[in-house]
Design an enzyme around this catalytic site. Structure first.
Site, mmCIF file in Angstrom:
data_model
loop_
_atom_site.group_PDB
_atom_site.id
_atom_site.type_symbol
_atom_site.label_atom_id
_atom_site.label_comp_id
_atom_site.label_asym_id
_atom_site.label_seq_id
_atom_site.Cartn_x
_atom_site.Cartn_y
_atom_site.Cartn_z
ATOM 1 N N CYS A 1 4.638 9.910 1.595
ATOM 2 C CA CYS A 1 4.418 10.383 2.966
ATOM 3 C C CYS A 1 5.609 11.274 3.289
ATOM 4 C CB CYS A 1 4.263 9.220 3.939
ATOM 5 S SG CYS A 1 5.540 7.957 3.821
ATOM 6 N N SER A 2 6.233 11.071 4.401
ATOM 7 C CA SER A 2 7.429 11.863 4.701
ATOM 8 C C SER A 2 8.676 11.200 4.124
ATOM 9 C CB SER A 2 7.582 12.036 6.214
ATOM 10 O OG SER A 2 8.711 12.809 6.522
ATOM 11 N N ALA A 3 8.910 9.933 4.495
ATOM 12 C CA ALA A 3 10.076 9.212 3.984
ATOM 13 C C ALA A 3 9.752 8.401 2.743
ATOM 14 C CB ALA A 3 10.641 8.295 5.065
ATOM 15 N N GLY B 1 7.121 3.832 5.057
ATOM 16 C CA GLY B 1 6.201 3.202 6.001
ATOM 17 C C GLY B 1 4.746 3.297 5.568
ATOM 18 N N ARG B 2 4.163 4.485 5.701
ATOM 19 C CA ARG B 2 2.762 4.680 5.304
ATOM 20 C C ARG B 2 2.572 4.463 3.807
ATOM 21 N NH1 ARG B 2 2.195 10.308 8.642
ATOM 22 N NH2 ARG B 2 4.411 10.363 8.132
ATOM 23 N N GLN C 1 7.109 -0.102 7.434
ATOM 24 C CA GLN C 1 8.297 0.135 8.256
ATOM 25 C C GLN C 1 8.218 -0.431 9.663
ATOM 26 O OE1 GLN C 1 9.237 4.304 8.424
ATOM 27 N NE2 GLN C 1 11.431 3.944 8.587
#
Length: 481
Positions: free
Chosen positions: A222-224, A227-228, A269
């Site tokens: 995902c971005s980091a 989380g997702r 997250q």
């Protein structure tokens, strides 16, 4: 399978307050786990690697980070912000990665090529809430783009629904070329959850189909990359537990999330993401149970269907029944239009008796429904050709060996036994009008040439009158033409 209904019931009945307490325990246990297992992030914190991290507080653990061994230039580093996560089975694993930065695009493709990645799951958009969340690492549709020594071609894009974009990519490096599929899920806001679980489960089903039997890691980002990405890893991990029948009575989503966090920092997250796992797993279990019920019902339906059995009679039994079961059979014998050659003609050979003993006894056959039982009178008459009419010429050799029945019984009229005890075809007489056992139906048309088959074969039907109360069929009163 017996545990699934009770597990589904417990997931649906979880109190939101209980989930809050569980997630608080997840966060506290993560700190304890890092201390007890001595998890470190020293490589990601190095000065030369700091700029390769999208978020300074999300660094991969040294114990599970992806180490880049494929070097394309002399200045290549072995660091990338990505972590290995073990799957539910020995042959499956995941790579949980952050979305690449502009400075790590080549590193991203180095990782893909090194581990022969076949499927990529992208759980974010490139720009969310006005912020850049992921750099575009693919090319526009039907175009190519270069990322260092890697050339990526977008072979095509499809959108099966509003949540999903599927891209077929080809990457070339040096003399090699490989194909892979990218799934970009568009409906998952950052630090939030999708509006329904069905879309994510459908995404994972498509991903598993594309992955097939490949043992290469499934790349999820995902971005980091926490989380997702952690939620998707958890859901696919639990699905594998179901498929491999590893669900036990002590199944715990909290334990699974803690195991993910031991390998990737901050996996799952937020509390909402943790709760979404419960919702999605309940939906997953319901789908599995419904599929099992449909399969069971289909199997029961197949079992209830009456089995179609075709009774097959052996050939020997068929021949035996044809020889012995004659109670409803009446002989219809063809009458030749032209006379047969004399009985001495070998074409009309004698019928040999089976044994010498049978030659000393008159041949007899009785109907099964004959009230007299073993009557001495034979049912079948002697077979003899009819004399040639004076106004007809001798025809060519008949197509069939034909004969007509007479009204003679054994012991009546001329004998059909030759001097050697064998049956011969002998000259016959027209049946007498006083014969009350047979009705003689003959065609009244004088010229049968156009009505008969080649060879001048006519028909003379001698049919036995019925015995007993049965009415004669309508065909008995109709002349054969």
């Amino acid at each position: 399978m017996e545990l699934l209904p009770s597990l589904l019931s417990s997931l649906r009945s979880v109190d939101p307050g209980t989930l809050d307490q569980e997630y608080s325990m997840v966060r506290s246990q993560t700190s304890v786990l890092k201390r007890d297992v001595s998890l470190t992030s020293e490589t990601g914190a190095l000065k030369e690697n700091i700029k390769k991290n999208r978020y300074k507080d999300i660094l991969p653990y040294d114990q599970s980070r992806v180490v880049l061994s494929l070097l394309t230039t002399d200045c290549d580093s072995d660091y990338i912000n990505a972590s290995f996560i073990k799957g539910a089975s020995n042959h499956s694993c995941y790579i949980a990665a952050q979305g690449p930065l502009s400075s790590t695009l080549v590193d991203f493709w180095r990782m893909i090529w090194q581990h022969d990645v076949k499927v990529i799951v992208m759980a974010c958009r490139e720009i969310e809430m006005g912020k850049k969340k992921c750099e575009c690492y693919w090319s526009p549709v039907h175009q190519s783009a270069a990322f260092g020594p890697f050339t990526v071609t977008n072979q095509g894009e499809t959108r099966p629904n509003e949540d999903l974009v599927i891209r077929s990519l080809t990457v070339r490096y040096q003399q090699g070329s490989r194909s892979l599929v990218q799934y970009q899920f568009l409906s998952w806001p950052d630090h939030d959850v999708p509006y329904e679980a069905a879309g994510v489960l459908d995404l994972l089903e498509r991903v598993r189909t594309s992955q097939g039997t490949h043992t290469s890691p499934l790349l999820i980002h995902c971005s980091a990359g926490c989380g997702r990405t952690g939620v998707i890893c958890a859901l696919d991990y639990i699905h594998d537990l179901l498929v491999t029948k590893q669900i036990t009575a002590d199944f715990s989503i909290m334990d699974i999330v803690l195991e993910l966090r031991r390998q990737r920092p901050s996996a799952v997250q937020t509390k909402d993401q943790y709760q979404f796992i419960f919702t999605a797993v309940a939906c997953m279990l319901q789908q599995v149970l419904q599929s099992s019920c449909h399969l069971l019902n289909d199997n029961l339906s197949e079992l209830k269907k009456p089995e179609k059995k075709t009774r097959q009679t052996p050939a020997s039994s068929k021949r035996l029944s044809q020889q012995t079961d004659m109670s409803d059979t009446y002989a219809v014998v063809n009458k030749p239009k032209h006379p047969h050659p004399p009985s001495s003609n070998p074409a009309y050979s004698t019928v040999a008796m089976p044994s010498s003993a049978s030659r000393t006894q008159p041949l007899s056959h009785h109907y099964d429904n004959d009230p007299d039982g073993a009557s001495a009178s034979a049912v079948y008459s002697t077979v003899r050709p009819r004399a040639k009419p004076a106004n007809q010429q001798h025809s060519a050799t008949p197509i069939y060996d034909t004969a007509m029945p007479t009204n003679h019984r054994l012991g009546e009229g001329p004998s059909s036994l030759g001097s050697n005890g064998e049956h011969h075809l002998v000259q016959g007489e027209h049946p007498s009008s006083t014969d009350d056992d047979y009705e003689d139906f003959s065609c009244s048309v004088p010229d049968m040439t156009n009505l008969c088959s080649p060879g001048g074969i006519g028909f003379n039907c001698r049919i036995q009158k019925p015995r007993g109360p049965r009415d004669p069929p309508a065909e008995w009163s109709r002349q054969e033409r």
